[in-house]
Design an enzyme around this catalytic site. Structure first.
Site, mmCIF file in Angstrom:
data_model
loop_
_atom_site.group_PDB
_atom_site.id
_atom_site.type_symbol
_atom_site.label_atom_id
_atom_site.label_comp_id
_atom_site.label_asym_id
_atom_site.label_seq_id
_atom_site.Cartn_x
_atom_site.Cartn_y
_atom_site.Cartn_z
ATOM 1 N N GLY A 109 -5.030 -1.526 11.610
ATOM 2 C CA GLY A 109 -3.928 -2.188 12.295
ATOM 3 C C GLY A 109 -3.252 -3.267 11.465
ATOM 4 C CB CYS A 110 -4.208 -5.365 8.597
ATOM 5 S SG CYS A 110 -5.175 -6.510 9.557
ATOM 6 C CB VAL A 111 1.399 -3.881 8.060
ATOM 7 C CG1 VAL A 111 1.499 -2.811 9.101
ATOM 8 C CG2 VAL A 111 1.755 -5.227 8.602
#
Length: 111
Positions: A109-111
């Site tokens: 979920g981290c970009v």
């Protein structure tokens, strides 16, 4: 592929600085990664890093920031699980930056 070098050991990492083999992680390597991230490790930083390593060992996944905040609050109380307090320790994202220092994969979920 790039690598960190500490105490005569070479630890390869991806283009974002995450270790490609989490098994090579140690505290000296964590200090080196933290310095590269412009972070001076304190007992509070180590508390988060050790929490993340324990979490990963149990669930085989690095938590996203929302889960990190929730689980830190559950274990340590609101003061240490506070999102602002975690961002003060890891300004580029408590889950993302702390996981990198902890030698863990980039959280989902981290970009």
């Amino acid at each position: 592929m790039s690598a960190y070098q500490v105490n005569g050991t070479v630890a390869e990492h991806d283009e974002e600085g995450y270790l490609t083999d989490i098994g090579v992680w140690n505290t000296d390597l964590a200090d080196l990664i933290a310095k590269a991230e412009n972070i001076e490790m304190s007992p509070e930083h180590w508390e988060v890093v050790n929490f993340l390593r324990d979490y990963y060992e149990e669930y085989q996944i690095a938590p996203a920031v929302r889960i990190l905040v929730k689980e830190m609050t559950k274990k340590y109380g609101k003061e240490k699980g506070d999102q602002k307090a975690l961002y003060a320790l890891f300004p580029y994202g408590p889950a993302k930056q702390a996981c990198k220092i902890a030698g863990l994969p980039k959280p989902t979920g981290c970009v």
